[in-house]
Design an enzyme around this catalytic site. Structure first.
Site, PDB file in Angstrom:
ATOM      1  N   GLU A 114       8.489   6.917   3.609  1.00  0.00           N
ATOM      2  CA  GLU A 114       7.326   7.344   2.820  1.00  0.00           C
ATOM      3  C   GLU A 114       6.499   6.116   2.493  1.00  0.00           C
ATOM      4  O   GLU A 114       7.056   5.039   2.268  1.00  0.00           O
ATOM      5  CB  GLU A 114       7.770   7.900   1.452  1.00  0.00           C
ATOM      6  CG  GLU A 114       8.505   9.182   1.501  1.00  0.00           C
ATOM      7  CD  GLU A 114       9.146   9.497   0.141  1.00  0.00           C
ATOM      8  OE1 GLU A 114       8.594   9.127  -0.910  1.00  0.00           O
ATOM      9  OE2 GLU A 114      10.222  10.098   0.163  1.00  0.00           O
ATOM     10  N   LYS A 116       4.892   3.458   0.228  1.00  0.00           N
ATOM     11  CA  LYS A 116       5.212   3.023  -1.132  1.00  0.00           C
ATOM     12  C   LYS A 116       3.886   2.914  -1.879  1.00  0.00           C
ATOM     13  O   LYS A 116       3.103   1.989  -1.667  1.00  0.00           O
ATOM     14  CB  LYS A 116       5.942   1.676  -1.112  1.00  0.00           C
ATOM     15  CG  LYS A 116       6.417   1.257  -2.484  1.00  0.00           C
ATOM     16  CD  LYS A 116       7.324   0.038  -2.379  1.00  0.00           C
ATOM     17  CE  LYS A 116       7.935  -0.331  -3.708  1.00  0.00           C
ATOM     18  NZ  LYS A 116       6.967  -0.679  -4.737  1.00  0.00           N
ATOM     19  N   ASP A 118       1.109   2.231  -4.539  1.00  0.00           N
ATOM     20  CA  ASP A 118       1.008   1.095  -5.450  1.00  0.00           C
ATOM     21  C   ASP A 118       0.372   1.530  -6.768  1.00  0.00           C
ATOM     22  O   ASP A 118      -0.829   1.393  -6.974  1.00  0.00           O
ATOM     23  CB  ASP A 118       0.183  -0.013  -4.775  1.00  0.00           C
ATOM     24  CG  ASP A 118       0.419  -1.354  -5.424  1.00  0.00           C
ATOM     25  OD1 ASP A 118       1.322  -1.442  -6.291  1.00  0.00           O
ATOM     26  OD2 ASP A 118      -0.281  -2.307  -5.077  1.00  0.00           O
ATOM     27  N   TYR A 226       7.855  11.663  -5.635  1.00  0.00           N
ATOM     28  CA  TYR A 226       8.766  11.184  -4.587  1.00  0.00           C
ATOM     29  C   TYR A 226      10.222  11.527  -4.882  1.00  0.00           C
ATOM     30  O   TYR A 226      11.122  11.031  -4.221  1.00  0.00           O
ATOM     31  CB  TYR A 226       8.613   9.685  -4.323  1.00  0.00           C
ATOM     32  CG  TYR A 226       8.603   8.812  -5.566  1.00  0.00           C
ATOM     33  CD1 TYR A 226       9.717   8.690  -6.381  1.00  0.00           C
ATOM     34  CD2 TYR A 226       7.466   8.099  -5.907  1.00  0.00           C
ATOM     35  CE1 TYR A 226       9.702   7.899  -7.502  1.00  0.00           C
ATOM     36  CE2 TYR A 226       7.446   7.288  -7.032  1.00  0.00           C
ATOM     37  CZ  TYR A 226       8.553   7.192  -7.825  1.00  0.00           C
ATOM     38  OH  TYR A 226       8.539   6.404  -8.941  1.00  0.00           O
ATOM     39  N   LYS A 316       8.534  -4.263   1.988  1.00  0.00           N
ATOM     40  CA  LYS A 316       7.238  -4.636   1.426  1.00  0.00           C
ATOM     41  C   LYS A 316       6.338  -5.200   2.513  1.00  0.00           C
ATOM     42  O   LYS A 316       6.802  -5.908   3.415  1.00  0.00           O
ATOM     43  CB  LYS A 316       7.420  -5.697   0.325  1.00  0.00           C
ATOM     44  CG  LYS A 316       8.278  -5.240  -0.847  1.00  0.00           C
ATOM     45  CD  LYS A 316       7.593  -4.187  -1.704  1.00  0.00           C
ATOM     46  CE  LYS A 316       6.518  -4.762  -2.579  1.00  0.00           C
ATOM     47  NZ  LYS A 316       6.994  -5.365  -3.801  1.00  0.00           N
ATOM     48  N   CYS A 408     -34.957 -18.023   3.046  1.00  0.00           N
ATOM     49  CA  CYS A 408     -33.990 -17.297   3.881  1.00  0.00           C
ATOM     50  C   CYS A 408     -33.386 -18.240   4.923  1.00  0.00           C
ATOM     51  O   CYS A 408     -34.133 -18.915   5.642  1.00  0.00           O
ATOM     52  CB  CYS A 408     -34.706 -16.135   4.565  1.00  0.00           C
ATOM     53  SG  CYS A 408     -33.702 -15.344   5.842  1.00  0.00           S
ATOM     54  N   CYS A 411     -34.912 -16.939   8.524  1.00  0.00           N
ATOM     55  CA  CYS A 411     -36.333 -16.981   8.920  1.00  0.00           C
ATOM     56  C   CYS A 411     -37.174 -17.863   8.005  1.00  0.00           C
ATOM     57  O   CYS A 411     -38.382 -17.979   8.215  1.00  0.00           O
ATOM     58  CB  CYS A 411     -36.911 -15.575   8.937  1.00  0.00           C
ATOM     59  SG  CYS A 411     -37.192 -14.904   7.291  1.00  0.00           S
ATOM     60  N   CYS A 426     -34.411 -11.462   1.281  1.00  0.00           N
ATOM     61  CA  CYS A 426     -35.351 -12.224   2.090  1.00  0.00           C
ATOM     62  C   CYS A 426     -36.630 -11.408   2.166  1.00  0.00           C
ATOM     63  O   CYS A 426     -36.587 -10.197   2.390  1.00  0.00           O
ATOM     64  CB  CYS A 426     -34.760 -12.412   3.485  1.00  0.00           C
ATOM     65  SG  CYS A 426     -36.006 -12.722   4.726  1.00  0.00           S
ATOM     66  N   CYS A 432     -38.069 -11.005  10.105  1.00  0.00           N
ATOM     67  CA  CYS A 432     -36.829 -11.797   9.959  1.00  0.00           C
ATOM     68  C   CYS A 432     -35.820 -11.322  11.006  1.00  0.00           C
ATOM     69  O   CYS A 432     -35.501 -10.134  11.074  1.00  0.00           O
ATOM     70  CB  CYS A 432     -36.254 -11.625   8.556  1.00  0.00           C
ATOM     71  SG  CYS A 432     -34.628 -12.398   8.369  1.00  0.00           S
TER      72      CYS A 432
HETATM   73  S1  IVH Z   1      11.673   6.177  -4.596  1.00  0.00           S
HETATM   74  C1  IVH Z   1      15.624   5.509  -7.078  1.00  0.00           C
HETATM   75  N1  IVH Z   1       9.458   6.448  -3.273  1.00  0.00           N
HETATM   76  O1  IVH Z   1       8.289   1.860  -6.245  1.00  0.00           O
HETATM   77  C2  IVH Z   1      14.280   4.954  -6.925  1.00  0.00           C
HETATM   78  N2  IVH Z   1       9.468   4.939  -5.091  1.00  0.00           N
HETATM   79  O2  IVH Z   1       9.781  -0.636  -6.471  1.00  0.00           O
HETATM   80  C3  IVH Z   1      13.309   6.001  -6.574  1.00  0.00           C
HETATM   81  N3  IVH Z   1       7.293   3.884  -5.513  1.00  0.00           N
HETATM   82  O3  IVH Z   1       9.709   2.499  -9.364  1.00  0.00           O
HETATM   83  C4  IVH Z   1      12.031   5.448  -6.108  1.00  0.00           C
HETATM   84  N4  IVH Z   1       6.203   4.901  -3.897  1.00  0.00           N
HETATM   85  O4  IVH Z   1       7.453   3.600  -8.880  1.00  0.00           O
HETATM   86  C5  IVH Z   1      10.075   5.818  -4.289  1.00  0.00           C
HETATM   87  N5  IVH Z   1       7.554   6.863  -2.020  1.00  0.00           N
HETATM   88  C6  IVH Z   1       8.165   6.226  -3.035  1.00  0.00           C
HETATM   89  C7  IVH Z   1       7.489   5.322  -3.858  1.00  0.00           C
HETATM   90  C8  IVH Z   1       8.174   4.689  -4.881  1.00  0.00           C
HETATM   91  C9  IVH Z   1       6.112   4.036  -4.903  1.00  0.00           C
HETATM   92  C10 IVH Z   1       7.533   2.963  -6.645  1.00  0.00           C
HETATM   93  C11 IVH Z   1       8.302   3.614  -7.772  1.00  0.00           C
HETATM   94  C12 IVH Z   1       9.459   2.698  -8.018  1.00  0.00           C
HETATM   95  C13 IVH Z   1       9.025   1.423  -7.356  1.00  0.00           C
HETATM   96  C14 IVH Z   1      10.205   0.591  -6.926  1.00  0.00           C
END
Ligand code: IVH
Length: 667
Positions: A114, A116, A118, A226, A316, A408, A411, A426, A432
């Protein structure tokens, strides 16, 4: 249940369904006008009969008052975090170890990947299907109650979409701010001299950790689950993907780009390549990929170590924020003449590539950052976009101020700042070189002169060879000029010349729009043409006269005056007219837009806009609006609860459109 009660419940369900379609499925099915009308009706009913209000009513998303303090909340199931991996090898060896412990082959494990997201982790509790409260992760054991803000997020259902809700459900997931919402928020902050957020994660966290739900409601946050924590219900889940499918059925958003695959080294590598490419196109920031063993029995068998599971790891993406030195600032002239400062950096490795340039947006941004040449600066690279300068990490010893050039760099025409705008431009206009190729493309485009065979590529080739320098040169093109170019035969050269010839008859508004005067778009140009009716009057118009035109503000007016006062521009236009480009002078407002002339329309049923307004719109377009349907009726607009007129139209085979179509096409 009284009929009013039923009507109210239906209204709540309908709006919640529309919200689901819009905020969860990204697939709106009603117009804004229809939505607003239903919402207003709901608020009116609730004001008259407060006893009707249910907790899942969309009106309950924003509480009346900001909260005074955050209440502590103990998590019934701990909120863990994830171990990190920074390479393919580390990721693979994490699951090799897990497989060994399970006495299995890594290749025999089904893994689930999945994005991750942010943002920040949230646990949302539902009691018997209704939103109960939401808490931040905190230290994993105790978090803070942020229900007031989470309830404002419209991808968080207030009621789960099921007839058999679980007694308790704790949905775990990420709150985040989509990239577009983040840009919008920071642009607003800049206009209001407010505080800008460094990145979407800080913006999301800052929004959730503040007291006032009205602020949260304005900020377009999203939620994607998630996993789950506490669950008291009937379902038996075998896999993590079962849980995600269940959450999606309950009305939550799905994480995009999730894949199940067998855990071989090659499969991990392939998955990473796919996700790296998907990343830049995603509407939200992601900082890695989360890999999980899909089978829940195996997850339980592995358990946890310290604060993270032994069945999941976060791979990461490489660091996106690094420090480097600002060596110089150059000014690039864009397609509309705007000068953009570009930071030249001591090369650094960030986000997987070496970068030596970063954007600085404009001079206001430089001032806001307090930036000087020689400073040590922090830069951020997100996806494939050009890196941004985030802040000054340390001032350079021999720092030099950054100064906007007076002329500019392309030109040498004077550079000016339009009052009230951040941008410097400009003033070279059509002459130009930096602006010329784009000007030509704009001029020839479908919306304007519609020179069908003179496309972007050909324009760039002709411009690059110096054959076309201004839009006037289009009309002196010879077959040989084009036939000489790579990939262009005699036949296509003739097509180009033919399309230039047939584009010469145009409309005044189209021609004015084609000139590419800064800020003057298609609609603005048409309004000017309608108002002044002929070209000499436009070219001679004063600032005051231009400001009389509806929709023309002071900035546009000044740009128009400046444009026509420039001798070079007037010379170019004179050449174009001499080459045979022509138009009919405008007659006045009415004749222009009578697209429904000679037609008879009927409005029926309840409309969300005032009926006389809808009638006026149709009449302005030339239609006659009648109260009764006959064989001669051209079209019937059917609003809500339309009755006998609609039936008659159907029986006569008269064209019928719904209100949404009417609003979209004619309003
Ligand atoms: S699973 C048991 N899935 O990443 C832990 N976490 O660095 C369950 N996060 O605290 C987490 N996307 O806030 C999971 N697809 C995803 C995620 C995800 C973002 C975050 C989450 C977690 C942090 C860990």
């Amino acid at each position: 249940m009284t009929s009013m009660h039923k009507h109210y419940n239906d209204l709540v369900a309908k709006i919640n369904q529309w919200d689901h379609e819009y905020y969860v499925l990204d697939n709106p099915t009603v117009s804004d006008a229809q939505y607003d009308q239903a919402f207003r009706e709901l608020l009116a009913m609730e004001a008259g009969h407060p006893e009707l209000i249910t907790p899942e009513s969309p009106s309950q998303r924003v509480g009346a008052k900001p909260i005074d303090e955050f209440q502590k909340i103990e998590h019934s199931v701990k909120m863990l975090s994830l171990a990190n991996a920074f390479s393919l090898e580390e990721t693979y060896s994490f699951f090799e170890k897990a497989a060994k412990e399970l006495d299995r082959n890594p290749e025999s494990l089904t893994l689930f990947s999945e994005p991750k997201l942010d943002g920040l982790a949230i646990s949302i509790h539902y009691d018997h299907g209704l939103f109960s409260y939401a808490a931040t992760r905190g230290d994993g054991e105790v978090g803070e109650d942020v229900s007031h803000n989470i309830k404002t997020i419209r991808s968080v259902p207030l009621k789960l979409a099921t007839d058999k809700p679980p007694g308790k459900l704790d949905v775990r997931g990420e709150i985040f701010m989509p990239k577009a919402a983040f840009e919008k928020l920071n642009q607003l902050a800049q206009q209001n001299d407010g505080k800008r957020f460094v990145n979407p994660r800080n913006a999301a966290a800052g929004t959730i950790r503040q007291m006032n739900p009205k602020i949260a409601a304005e900020r377009d946050l999203q939620f994607i689950p998630y996993g789950i924590g506490e669950y008291h219900g009937e379902c038996v889940f075998k896999t993590h993907s079962d849980i995600l499918a269940y959450l999606s059925a309950l009305g939550f958003r799905k994480n995009p780009h999730c894949y199940a695959f067998a855990g071989s080294l090659e499969a991990f590598a392939e998955n990473y390549r796919i996700m790296e490419q998907a990343r830049a196109k995603l509407p939200m920031e992601i900082d890695g990929i989360v890999y999980k063993i899909d089978e829940l029995a195996l997850q339980t068998a592995l358990g946890f170590i310290a604060r993270s599971p032994k069945w999941a790891v976060a791979r990461k993406f490489p660091a996106q924020q690094v420090t480097t030195q600002l060596l110089a600032v150059d000014f690039q002239v864009g397609r509309t003449g705007v000068l953009t400062p570009v930071a030249r950096l001591a090369p650094v490795f960030v986000g997987g590539v070496t970068v030596s340039n970063a954007t600085l947006h404009n001079m206001d941004e430089i001032e806001r950052l307090g930036l000087c040449i020689g400073d040590s600066i922090e830069i951020h690279r997100a996806g494939d976009v050009i890196p941004k300068v985030v802040r000054v990490a340390a001032q350079g010893e021999d720092r030099k101020p950054i100064v906007m050039p007076g002329r500019c760099p392309v030109c040498a025409a004077a550079v000016e700042r339009t009052a009230g705008q951040a941008a410097f431009r400009c003033t070279g206009g059509l002459s130009c070189a930096a602006q010329a190729a784009e000007h030509i493309r704009h001029y020839a485009s479908r919306k304007f002169m519609n020179i069908t065979h003179l496309g972007t590529k050909l324009i760039e080739l002709l411009y690059g060879k110096g054959i076309i320098k201004t839009i006037a040169d289009i009309y002196t093109l010879k077959p040989g000029d084009i036939a000489e170019l790579e990939g262009c035969g005699e036949k296509s050269a003739q097509n180009v010349l033919d399309s230039i010839e047939s584009s010469k008859t145009t409309k005044l508004g189209t021609f004015i729009g084609a000139l590419g005067i800064p800020e003057v778009g298609e609609e603005g140009a048409k309004a000017i043409a309608r108002h002044f009716k002929n070209y000499p009057a436009i070219a001679a118009a004063s600032l005051d006269e231009l400001m009389q035109v509806p929709d023309i503000g002071p900035v546009m007016a000044k740009n128009i005056v400046d444009f026509f006062h420039d001798e070079k521009n007037r010379a170019i236009i004179a050449k174009i007219i001499a080459a045979g480009v022509s138009w009919q002078d405008e007659q006045g407002d009415a004749a222009q837009e009578q697209v429904l002339a000679g037609q008879t329309w009927v409005l029926t049923g309840t409309l969300s806009v005032p009926r006389n307004e809808a009638k006026a719109v149709l009449e302005r377009l030339g239609a006659k609006v009648s109260g009764s349907v006959s064989k001669k009726t051209s079209c019937v607009v059917a609003g809500r609860d339309a009755g006998s007129k609609l039936a008659k139209a159907e029986s006569l085979g008269v064209k019928i459109i719904d209100e949404a179509t009417f609003l979209q096409d004619f309003y």
